[in-house]
Write a protein that holds these residues in place. Structure first.
Motif, PDB file in Angstrom:
ATOM      1  N   LEU A 114       0.858  -1.180   0.000  1.00 26.75           N
ATOM      2  CA  LEU A 114       0.000   0.000   0.000  1.00 26.75           C
ATOM      3  C   LEU A 114       0.891   1.226   0.000  1.00 26.75           C
ATOM      4  CD1 LEU A 114      -2.639  -1.155   2.651  1.00 26.75           C
ATOM      5  CD2 LEU A 114      -2.879  -1.148   0.170  1.00 26.75           C
ATOM      6  N   ALA A 115       0.569   2.182  -0.859  1.00 26.87           N
ATOM      7  CA  ALA A 115       1.439   3.346  -1.027  1.00 26.87           C
ATOM      8  C   ALA A 115       0.605   4.529  -1.491  1.00 26.87           C
ATOM      9  CB  ALA A 115       2.523   3.023  -2.063  1.00 26.87           C
ATOM     10  N   PRO A 116       1.106   5.754  -1.311  1.00 26.19           N
ATOM     11  CA  PRO A 116       0.406   6.905  -1.872  1.00 26.19           C
ATOM     12  C   PRO A 116       0.251   6.714  -3.381  1.00 26.19           C
ATOM     13  CG  PRO A 116       2.210   7.624  -0.457  1.00 26.19           C
ATOM     14  CD  PRO A 116       2.348   6.142  -0.619  1.00 26.19           C
ATOM     15  N   ASP A 117      -0.844   7.236  -3.948  1.00 27.40           N
ATOM     16  CA  ASP A 117      -1.147   7.012  -5.366  1.00 27.40           C
ATOM     17  C   ASP A 117       0.046   7.320  -6.279  1.00 27.40           C
ATOM     18  OD1 ASP A 117      -3.664   6.193  -4.694  1.00 27.40           O
ATOM     19  OD2 ASP A 117      -4.664   8.082  -5.228  1.00 27.40           O
ATOM     20  N   ALA A 118       0.776   8.407  -5.948  1.00 26.19           N
ATOM     21  CA  ALA A 118       1.861   8.841  -6.826  1.00 26.19           C
ATOM     22  C   ALA A 118       2.987   7.809  -6.917  1.00 26.19           C
ATOM     23  CB  ALA A 118       2.421  10.177  -6.330  1.00 26.19           C
ATOM     24  N   ALA A 119       3.070   6.915  -5.907  1.00 28.26           N
ATOM     25  CA  ALA A 119       4.169   5.941  -5.903  1.00 28.26           C
ATOM     26  C   ALA A 119       3.768   4.603  -6.520  1.00 28.26           C
ATOM     27  CB  ALA A 119       4.648   5.712  -4.462  1.00 28.26           C
ATOM     28  N   VAL A 120       2.474   4.438  -6.814  1.00 32.28           N
ATOM     29  CA  VAL A 120       1.974   3.119  -7.220  1.00 32.28           C
ATOM     30  C   VAL A 120       2.594   2.630  -8.531  1.00 32.28           C
ATOM     31  CG1 VAL A 120      -0.108   1.909  -8.011  1.00 32.28           C
ATOM     32  CG2 VAL A 120      -0.168   3.234  -5.894  1.00 32.28           C
ATOM     33  N   ARG A 121       2.647   3.527  -9.510  1.00 34.88           N
ATOM     34  CA  ARG A 121       3.129   3.093 -10.824  1.00 34.88           C
ATOM     35  C   ARG A 121       4.572   2.595 -10.750  1.00 34.88           C
ATOM     36  NH1 ARG A 121       3.185   6.795 -16.079  1.00 34.88           N
ATOM     37  NH2 ARG A 121       4.512   5.363 -17.242  1.00 34.88           N
ATOM     38  N   GLY A 122       5.416   3.366 -10.083  1.00 37.97           N
ATOM     39  CA  GLY A 122       6.819   2.981  -9.948  1.00 37.97           C
ATOM     40  C   GLY A 122       6.973   1.646  -9.222  1.00 37.97           C
ATOM     41  N   LEU A 123       6.196   1.459  -8.167  1.00 41.09           N
ATOM     42  CA  LEU A 123       6.289   0.204  -7.404  1.00 41.09           C
ATOM     43  C   LEU A 123       5.818  -0.986  -8.246  1.00 41.09           C
ATOM     44  CD1 LEU A 123       5.062   1.581  -3.961  1.00 41.09           C
ATOM     45  CD2 LEU A 123       7.259   0.417  -4.337  1.00 41.09           C
ATOM     46  N   ARG A 124       4.749  -0.784  -9.025  1.00 44.14           N
ATOM     47  CA  ARG A 124       4.263  -1.882  -9.880  1.00 44.14           C
ATOM     48  C   ARG A 124       5.323  -2.274 -10.902  1.00 44.14           C
ATOM     49  NH1 ARG A 124      -1.894   0.198 -10.686  1.00 44.14           N
ATOM     50  NH2 ARG A 124      -2.688  -0.635  -8.719  1.00 44.14           N
ATOM     51  N   GLU A 125       6.019  -1.272 -11.441  1.00 41.18           N
ATOM     52  CA  GLU A 125       7.068  -1.576 -12.420  1.00 41.18           C
ATOM     53  C   GLU A 125       8.211  -2.349 -11.771  1.00 41.18           C
ATOM     54  OE1 GLU A 125       7.981   2.138 -14.316  1.00 41.18           O
ATOM     55  OE2 GLU A 125       6.064   2.089 -15.417  1.00 41.18           O
ATOM     56  N   GLN A 126       8.561  -1.952 -10.533  1.00 41.82           N
ATOM     57  CA  GLN A 126       9.658  -2.634  -9.844  1.00 41.82           C
ATOM     58  C   GLN A 126       9.282  -4.049  -9.427  1.00 41.82           C
ATOM     59  OE1 GLN A 126      10.400   0.310  -6.671  1.00 41.82           O
ATOM     60  NE2 GLN A 126      12.573   0.002  -7.171  1.00 41.82           N
ATOM     61  N   LEU A 127       8.068  -4.197  -8.911  1.00 41.09           N
ATOM     62  CA  LEU A 127       7.713  -5.468  -8.269  1.00 41.09           C
ATOM     63  C   LEU A 127       7.048  -6.445  -9.228  1.00 41.09           C
ATOM     64  CD1 LEU A 127       6.457  -4.055  -4.856  1.00 41.09           C
ATOM     65  CD2 LEU A 127       8.631  -5.182  -5.337  1.00 41.09           C
ATOM     66  N   ARG A 128       6.460  -5.954 -10.284  1.00 41.74           N
ATOM     67  CA  ARG A 128       5.770  -6.798 -11.269  1.00 41.74           C
ATOM     68  C   ARG A 128       4.833  -7.778 -10.571  1.00 41.74           C
ATOM     69  NH1 ARG A 128       7.116  -5.234 -16.221  1.00 41.74           N
ATOM     70  NH2 ARG A 128       8.943  -3.891 -16.197  1.00 41.74           N
ATOM     71  N   ALA A 130       5.437  -9.790  -8.136  1.00 38.93           N
ATOM     72  CA  ALA A 130       5.829 -10.197  -6.777  1.00 38.93           C
ATOM     73  C   ALA A 130       4.782  -9.837  -5.735  1.00 38.93           C
ATOM     74  CB  ALA A 130       7.172  -9.556  -6.414  1.00 38.93           C
ATOM     75  N   ALA A 131       4.067  -8.721  -5.957  1.00 35.89           N
ATOM     76  CA  ALA A 131       3.075  -8.292  -4.961  1.00 35.89           C
ATOM     77  C   ALA A 131       2.039  -7.410  -5.635  1.00 35.89           C
ATOM     78  CB  ALA A 131       3.750  -7.508  -3.831  1.00 35.89           C
ATOM     79  N   GLU A 132       0.840  -7.405  -5.086  1.00 31.86           N
ATOM     80  CA  GLU A 132      -0.189  -6.478  -5.548  1.00 31.86           C
ATOM     81  C   GLU A 132       0.114  -5.098  -4.947  1.00 31.86           C
ATOM     82  OE1 GLU A 132      -5.042  -5.946  -5.165  1.00 31.86           O
ATOM     83  OE2 GLU A 132      -4.079  -7.687  -4.235  1.00 31.86           O
ATOM     84  N   VAL A 133      -0.012  -4.047  -5.740  1.00 30.47           N
ATOM     85  CA  VAL A 133       0.249  -2.695  -5.249  1.00 30.47           C
ATOM     86  C   VAL A 133      -1.033  -1.874  -5.366  1.00 30.47           C
ATOM     87  CG1 VAL A 133       1.689  -0.619  -5.454  1.00 30.47           C
ATOM     88  CG2 VAL A 133       2.645  -2.867  -6.080  1.00 30.47           C
ATOM     89  N   VAL A 134      -1.458  -1.263  -4.263  1.00 31.70           N
ATOM     90  CA  VAL A 134      -2.712  -0.510  -4.240  1.00 31.70           C
ATOM     91  C   VAL A 134      -2.460   0.887  -3.661  1.00 31.70           C
ATOM     92  CG1 VAL A 134      -5.029  -0.432  -3.189  1.00 31.70           C
ATOM     93  CG2 VAL A 134      -4.127  -2.608  -4.040  1.00 31.70           C
ATOM     94  N   GLY A 135      -3.053   1.887  -4.251  1.00 30.17           N
ATOM     95  CA  GLY A 135      -2.895   3.260  -3.785  1.00 30.17           C
ATOM     96  C   GLY A 135      -3.848   3.579  -2.644  1.00 30.17           C
ATOM     97  N   THR A 136      -3.414   4.456  -1.732  1.00 23.89           N
ATOM     98  CA  THR A 136      -4.244   4.844  -0.585  1.00 23.89           C
ATOM     99  C   THR A 136      -4.669   6.298  -0.688  1.00 23.89           C
ATOM    100  OG1 THR A 136      -2.298   5.464   0.712  1.00 23.89           O
ATOM    101  CG2 THR A 136      -3.098   3.209   0.978  1.00 23.89           C
ATOM    102  N   GLY A 137      -4.653   6.859  -1.901  1.00 23.88           N
ATOM    103  CA  GLY A 137      -4.997   8.270  -2.051  1.00 23.88           C
ATOM    104  C   GLY A 137      -3.744   9.106  -2.080  1.00 23.88           C
ATOM    105  N   PRO A 138      -3.897  10.437  -1.928  1.00 23.28           N
ATOM    106  CA  PRO A 138      -2.722  11.309  -2.037  1.00 23.28           C
ATOM    107  C   PRO A 138      -1.688  11.059  -0.938  1.00 23.28           C
ATOM    108  CG  PRO A 138      -4.725  12.565  -1.475  1.00 23.28           C
ATOM    109  CD  PRO A 138      -5.158  11.175  -1.770  1.00 23.28           C
ATOM    110  N   GLU A 139      -2.140  10.546   0.224  1.00 28.39           N
ATOM    111  CA  GLU A 139      -1.224  10.317   1.356  1.00 28.39           C
ATOM    112  C   GLU A 139      -1.217   8.833   1.708  1.00 28.39           C
ATOM    113  OE1 GLU A 139       0.157  12.898   3.161  1.00 28.39           O
ATOM    114  OE2 GLU A 139      -0.869  14.522   2.090  1.00 28.39           O
ATOM    115  N   LEU A 140      -0.261   8.450   2.543  1.00 33.93           N
ATOM    116  CA  LEU A 140      -0.296   7.130   3.149  1.00 33.93           C
ATOM    117  C   LEU A 140      -1.126   7.273   4.431  1.00 33.93           C
ATOM    118  CD1 LEU A 140       0.811   4.278   2.680  1.00 33.93           C
ATOM    119  CD2 LEU A 140       2.684   4.839   4.191  1.00 33.93           C
ATOM    120  N   ASP A 141      -2.436   7.163   4.266  1.00 34.41           N
ATOM    121  CA  ASP A 141      -3.364   7.450   5.360  1.00 34.41           C
ATOM    122  C   ASP A 141      -3.651   6.151   6.128  1.00 34.41           C
ATOM    123  OD1 ASP A 141      -5.627   7.831   6.880  1.00 34.41           O
ATOM    124  OD2 ASP A 141      -6.799   8.800   5.306  1.00 34.41           O
TER     125      ASP A 141
END
Ligand SMILES: NC(=O)c1ccc[n+]([C@@H]2O[C@H](COP(=O)([O-])OP(=O)(O)OC[C@H]3O[C@@H](n4cnc5c(N)ncnc54)[C@H](OP(=O)(O)O)[C@@H]3O)[C@@H](O)[C@H]2O)c1
Ligand SMILES: [Zn+2]
Length: 386
Positions: A114-128, A130-141
């Motif tokens: 789980l990561a702020p929305d802005a970080a999701v794309r980069g994490l998905r590219e890195q992890l492919r 390996a893990a599901e990546v989901v955004g939590t909105g503008p912040e890590l709330d």
């Protein structure tokens, strides 16, 4: 549109080990061993009881943990209960990135980042894959994190660090319990990571946020301290509240019938979701006893679990009583119960104007009503209320 029941936010346990001077690691690149074999086994037991284990990206980079249930007997017991062998593994990340080579991804259990929305794309590219990546909105709330986990059926969440993540949840008032193993040595380095370091938001300082000591256990030369915390999302009605109120309503049907008093059920539930006591009107042949009074009488008034408990009562707790020195609202207040859930407000029938809710709120308790269940709570009293 019909209203969907809210998924219940999970209970939250922070598990950590620290040195006598409050450090959770030293400043060296190697991981500092704070725990013992016996304590690792205790933590393994906690993992096995959890639906999800959560850590921050800093911990993944520093320690590269697997976060598995190690004991095969515990894994087998989980599977026998229809659960996966390992809890869901959850990583909270920001913009720093996560390597696809971490042991977490290679080991057992489902993985979620789980990561702020802005970080999701980069994490998905890195992890492919390996893990599901989901955004939590503008912040890590952290509240959004709990809602996301609730929607996936997580009822018990264990947070295993590190410091930034501990602070994130503690300052948001979203922690039910802390289990802290204290190791008998000093790190003595101001640059070393510490337990719950100051973060962006202040720690709650009011009296209601004083922790309750639930226990202190000696494990070899370590001490394991257990603290209960009061969650600040206590004002949120959950599906669990509805389920407990239904249990209290079922209990109210066991009351001996009376033409002069209400039939009420009450259940007291600890912060960990375990029932502490229950009672009903005129229980045990005492035609004066009230449900809340009967439930409370089954517990030691000094029981520390009361301070973080919720009491469910089908009727508003009474504020005036002729037959006893203290009305139920006063008994609940003096037991230290800070969260009161009721289904039905007392109609002015036997007592002119019940002030139970006002009395409890003035004492600092969170009082919640489930008006949707008022009719169900009233049925057993329909011969009294015209
Ligand atoms: N003794 C113990 O019980 C124990 C347990 C676990 C860890 N530790 C120690 O704790 C240390 C790691 O702690 P830590 O505080 O550095 O890391 P952490 O709490 O594990 O993770 C912090 C990371 O989470 C992300 N994050 C946190 N708050 C955020 C926010 N508000 N918005 C966006 N992202 C946020 C950031 O990721 P990005 O960097 O991606 O932005 C941040 O770097 C290590 O030394 C480890 O050994 C000790
Ligand atoms: Zn009463």
């Amino acid at each position: 549109m019909s209203q969907q029941p809210l998924p219940t936010r999970p209970s939250v346990l922070i598990s950590a080990a620290m040195s006598l001077d409050g450090h959770i690691d030293d400043a060296s690149p190697e991981r500092l061993l704070l725990s013992s074999a016996e304590d690792f086994d205790r933590v393994d037991g906690l993992r096995a009881e959890s639906d999800a284990i959560l850590v921050g990206a800093g911990t993944l980079r520093a320690d590269d943990p697997r976060l598995e249930v190690r004991d095969p007997a515990r894994r087998a017991a989980r599977e026998a209960r229809g659960l996966p062998a390992h809890p869901l593994k959850v990583a909270l990340a920001g913009s720093g990135g996560l390597s696809a080579d971490l042991r977490l991804w290679q080991s057992g259990g489902a993985k979620l980042v789980l990561a702020p929305d802005a970080a999701v794309r980069g994490l998905r590219e890195q992890l492919r894959a390996a893990a599901e990546v989901v955004g939590t909105g503008p912040e890590l709330d952290p509240a959004r994190v709990l809602d996301e986990l609730a929607a996936r059926g997580v009822r018990r969440l264990m947070i295993e660090g590190g410091g930034a993540i501990q602070t994130l949840f503690l300052t948001a008032g979203l922690v039910d319990e802390i289990q802290l193993a204290v190791a008998p040595f000093f790190v003595g380095d101001a640059g070393a990571p510490r337990f719950a370091p100051p973060g962006a938001s202040p720690f709650p300082q009011d009296a209601a946020h004083r922790m309750t000591l639930l226990g202190a256990e000696v494990l070899g030369d370590l001490t394991v301290l257990r603290y209960g915390a009061r969650r600040s999302d206590a004002s949120r009605v959950t599906q669990t509240d509805v389920d407990w109120m239904r249990a209290a309503i079922a209990l109210s049907r066991e009351c001996p019938r009376s033409e002069t008093a209400y039939s009420v059920g009450a259940v007291i539930v600890g912060a960990d979701g375990v029932e502490l006591a229950r009672g009903f009107s005129r229980e045990g042949g005492d035609d004066k006893v009230h449900a809340e009074e009967s439930a409370l009488a089954k517990l030691d008034p000094a029981d520390p679990r009361l301070r973080t408990a919720t009491i469910y009562s089908t009727l508003e707790p009474c504020s005036v009583r002729a037959s006893r020195p203290s009305p139920c609202a006063e008994l609940i207040r003096s037991a230290g119960i800070g969260r009161v859930v009721l289904a039905w407000r007392e109609p002015a029938l036997f007592v002119a104007d019940c002030q139970g809710v006002e009395l409890l709120e003035a004492a600092g308790a969170t009082v919640l009503e489930l008006p949707g269940l008022a009719a169900e709570a009233r049925v057993v009293n329909s011969h009294l209320v015209k």
